[in-house]
Write an enzyme that holds these catalytic residues in place. Structure first.
Site, PDB file in Angstrom:
ATOM      1  N   LYS A 117       0.922   4.015  -2.849  1.00 17.41           N
ATOM      2  CA  LYS A 117       0.506   5.399  -2.565  1.00 17.41           C
ATOM      3  C   LYS A 117       1.656   6.378  -2.759  1.00 17.41           C
ATOM      4  O   LYS A 117       1.424   7.542  -3.105  1.00 17.41           O
ATOM      5  CB  LYS A 117      -0.068   5.490  -1.150  1.00 17.41           C
ATOM      6  CG  LYS A 117      -1.414   4.757  -0.993  1.00 17.41           C
ATOM      7  CD  LYS A 117      -2.458   5.270  -1.980  1.00 17.41           C
ATOM      8  CE  LYS A 117      -3.866   4.787  -1.663  1.00 17.41           C
ATOM      9  NZ  LYS A 117      -4.856   5.241  -2.665  1.00 17.41           N
TER      10      LYS A 117
ATOM     11  N   TYR B 106       0.841  -1.213   0.000  1.00 14.14           N
ATOM     12  CA  TYR B 106       0.000   0.000   0.000  1.00 14.14           C
ATOM     13  C   TYR B 106       0.869   1.254   0.000  1.00 14.14           C
ATOM     14  O   TYR B 106       0.621   2.205  -0.750  1.00 14.14           O
ATOM     15  CB  TYR B 106      -0.894  -0.046   1.240  1.00 14.14           C
ATOM     16  CG  TYR B 106      -1.943   1.040   1.332  1.00 14.14           C
ATOM     17  CD1 TYR B 106      -3.028   1.084   0.453  1.00 14.14           C
ATOM     18  CD2 TYR B 106      -1.882   2.015   2.330  1.00 14.14           C
ATOM     19  CE1 TYR B 106      -4.000   2.060   0.566  1.00 14.14           C
ATOM     20  CE2 TYR B 106      -2.853   2.996   2.453  1.00 14.14           C
ATOM     21  CZ  TYR B 106      -3.909   3.013   1.572  1.00 14.14           C
ATOM     22  OH  TYR B 106      -4.884   3.994   1.686  1.00 14.14           O
TER      23      TYR B 106
HETATM   24  N1  LIG Z   1     -10.713   5.663   4.533  1.00 12.53           N
HETATM   25  C1  LIG Z   1      -9.614   6.245   4.942  1.00 12.53           C
HETATM   26  O1  LIG Z   1      -9.485   6.597   6.117  1.00 12.53           O
HETATM   27  C2  LIG Z   1      -8.482   6.515   3.976  1.00 12.53           C
HETATM   28  C3  LIG Z   1      -7.296   7.054   4.458  1.00 12.53           C
HETATM   29  C4  LIG Z   1      -6.265   7.313   3.559  1.00 12.53           C
HETATM   30  C5  LIG Z   1      -6.437   7.055   2.198  1.00 12.53           C
HETATM   31  N2  LIG Z   1      -7.591   6.506   1.772  1.00 12.53           N
HETATM   32  C6  LIG Z   1      -7.737   6.250   0.331  1.00 12.53           C
HETATM   33  O2  LIG Z   1      -8.934   6.836  -0.116  1.00 12.53           O
HETATM   34  C7  LIG Z   1      -9.511   6.075  -1.181  1.00 12.53           C
HETATM   35  C8  LIG Z   1     -10.939   5.696  -0.830  1.00 12.53           C
HETATM   36  O3  LIG Z   1     -10.946   4.963   0.374  1.00 12.53           O
HETATM   37  P1  LIG Z   1     -12.293   4.459   1.060  1.00 12.53           P
HETATM   38  O4  LIG Z   1     -12.009   4.303   2.493  1.00 12.53           O
HETATM   39  O5  LIG Z   1     -13.434   5.291   0.618  1.00 12.53           O
HETATM   40  O6  LIG Z   1     -12.401   2.990   0.422  1.00 12.53           O
HETATM   41  P2  LIG Z   1     -13.711   2.111   0.137  1.00 12.53           P
HETATM   42  O7  LIG Z   1     -13.272   0.690   0.199  1.00 12.53           O
HETATM   43  O8  LIG Z   1     -14.847   2.538   1.015  1.00 12.53           O
HETATM   44  O9  LIG Z   1     -14.072   2.504  -1.358  1.00 12.53           O
HETATM   45  C9  LIG Z   1     -13.313   2.087  -2.456  1.00 12.53           C
HETATM   46  C10 LIG Z   1     -14.274   1.704  -3.563  1.00 12.53           C
HETATM   47  O10 LIG Z   1     -13.505   1.331  -4.715  1.00 12.53           O
HETATM   48  C11 LIG Z   1     -14.190   0.278  -5.372  1.00 12.53           C
HETATM   49  N3  LIG Z   1     -13.249  -0.499  -6.174  1.00 12.53           N
HETATM   50  C12 LIG Z   1     -12.369  -1.435  -5.728  1.00 12.53           C
HETATM   51  N4  LIG Z   1     -11.693  -1.952  -6.762  1.00 12.53           N
HETATM   52  C13 LIG Z   1     -12.156  -1.341  -7.881  1.00 12.53           C
HETATM   53  C14 LIG Z   1     -11.825  -1.447  -9.249  1.00 12.53           C
HETATM   54  N5  LIG Z   1     -10.893  -2.310  -9.679  1.00 12.53           N
HETATM   55  N6  LIG Z   1     -12.489  -0.672 -10.125  1.00 12.53           N
HETATM   56  C15 LIG Z   1     -13.444   0.189  -9.703  1.00 12.53           C
HETATM   57  N7  LIG Z   1     -13.799   0.328  -8.416  1.00 12.53           N
HETATM   58  C16 LIG Z   1     -13.148  -0.413  -7.512  1.00 12.53           C
HETATM   59  C17 LIG Z   1     -14.778  -0.548  -4.243  1.00 12.53           C
HETATM   60  O11 LIG Z   1     -15.883  -1.334  -4.686  1.00 12.53           O
HETATM   61  C18 LIG Z   1     -15.162   0.509  -3.227  1.00 12.53           C
HETATM   62  O12 LIG Z   1     -16.521   0.874  -3.318  1.00 12.53           O
HETATM   63  C19 LIG Z   1      -8.578   4.884  -1.361  1.00 12.53           C
HETATM   64  O13 LIG Z   1      -7.663   5.132  -2.400  1.00 12.53           O
HETATM   65  C20 LIG Z   1      -7.867   4.779  -0.029  1.00 12.53           C
HETATM   66  O14 LIG Z   1      -6.625   4.162  -0.149  1.00 12.53           O
HETATM   67  C21 LIG Z   1      -8.624   6.223   2.632  1.00 12.53           C
END
Ligand SMILES: NC(=O)c1ccc[n+]([C@@H]2O[C@H](COP(=O)([O-])OP(=O)(O)OC[C@H]3O[C@@H](n4cnc5c(N)ncnc54)[C@H](O)[C@@H]3O)[C@@H](O)[C@H]2O)c1
Length: 246
Positions: free
Chosen positions: A157, A153
């Protein structure tokens, strides 16, 4: 209505942060292509936008597959005639210490966050170049600075930050702004799965002493896709309450 009639693609916007972004951008007038491999979750986001009077399309493209991404881009162009905004948001984790990390864990995470962002950018950029207008926001994570059990990851990132730097340089001359948002600890259902000791440690490490909200990420993305940030390119904004690393 800062984004009136702008057309946006937000990958993974059936998920927690992506849905927040989709609703926020739609609220400001953007037509949003809700992309999610999980069609049910994507449909929920699209329905929320539509019931609030906004414009939305839904497409279940797997963003790691160039052919499916092309179909999605063609659909947006057919419906709305333009693409102004791309938010590369879809991402996921497969945590393990290095010695336990499988090839599949590595490929899944890097392909989704990094290759997926590359594939989507490559698909929309020709249209943006042609119109001399575009905003691309890549969603990284504060984890790009390192975290135990996340070599896949963190590498993905950090790669997303590199993609922002490289693509931002390549596209600036075409009036396309490429920037990055790196969220810290955000109050999503995923954070709720952290054990309480880890959560508390991270909150204490955060200068603002609390978790961020989904709307905090959405607001940062909104700023970067609006013309209020038109002189900002190739930057990484940490939306992390002042925390500089996990
Ligand atoms: N949630 C956090 O606290 C947090 C913190 C830092 C970074 N992030 C980053 O933010 C972004 C969103 O995170 P989140 O928590 O909303 O995640 P999440 O899992 O809630 O949402 C991600 C979505 O992407 C979709 N997805 C997965 N693979 C896919 C593909 N191949 N094609 C199309 N869609 C696909 C999934 O179905 C899911 O609905 C990510 O890149 C994550 O790494 C999140």
């Amino acid at each position: 209505m800062r984004l009136k009639d702008r057309a946006a693609i937000i990958t993974g916007s059936g998920g927690d942060l992506g849905r927040g972004m989709a609703l926020r951008l739609a609220e400001e007038g953007a037509c949003v292509m809700v992309n999610d491999k999980n069609l049910k979750k994507g449909q929920e986001t699209a329905n929320l936008i539509l019931t609030r009077g906004g414009k939305a399309l839904i497409h279940g493209a797997d963003i790691t597959k160039s052919v499916e991404v092309k179909e999605m881009v063609d659909r947006v162009l057919k419906e709305w005639g333009q693409i102004d905004i791309l938010v590369n948001n879809a991402g996921d984790i497969r945590d393990a210490l290095l010695q336990n990390m499988t090839d599949e864990d590595w490929d899944f995470v890097v392909d989704l966050s990094l290759k997926g962002s590359f594939i989507c950018a490559r698909a929309v950029v020709p249209h943006m170049v042609e119109r001399r207008y575009g905003k691309i926001v890549n969603i990284s994570s504060l984890a790009y600075r390192g975290n135990i059990g996340q070599t896949n990851y963190v590498s993905a990132k950090a790669g997303v930050v590199g993609l922002t730097q490289a693509l931002g340089l390549e596209l600036a001359r075409h009036n396309i702004n490429v920037n990055c948002v790196a969220p810290g600890l955000i109050d999503t259902p995923k954070a709720a799965t952290l054990d309480s000791k880890t959560r508390e440690r991270l909150i204490q490490k955060t200068p603002l002493k609390r978790m961020g909200e989904i709307v905090d990420i959405a607001n940062a993305v909104l700023f970067l896709v609006s013309d209020e940030s038109k002189y900002i390119a190739r930057q990484v904004i940490h939306v992390s309450g002042g925390m500089e690393g996990f």
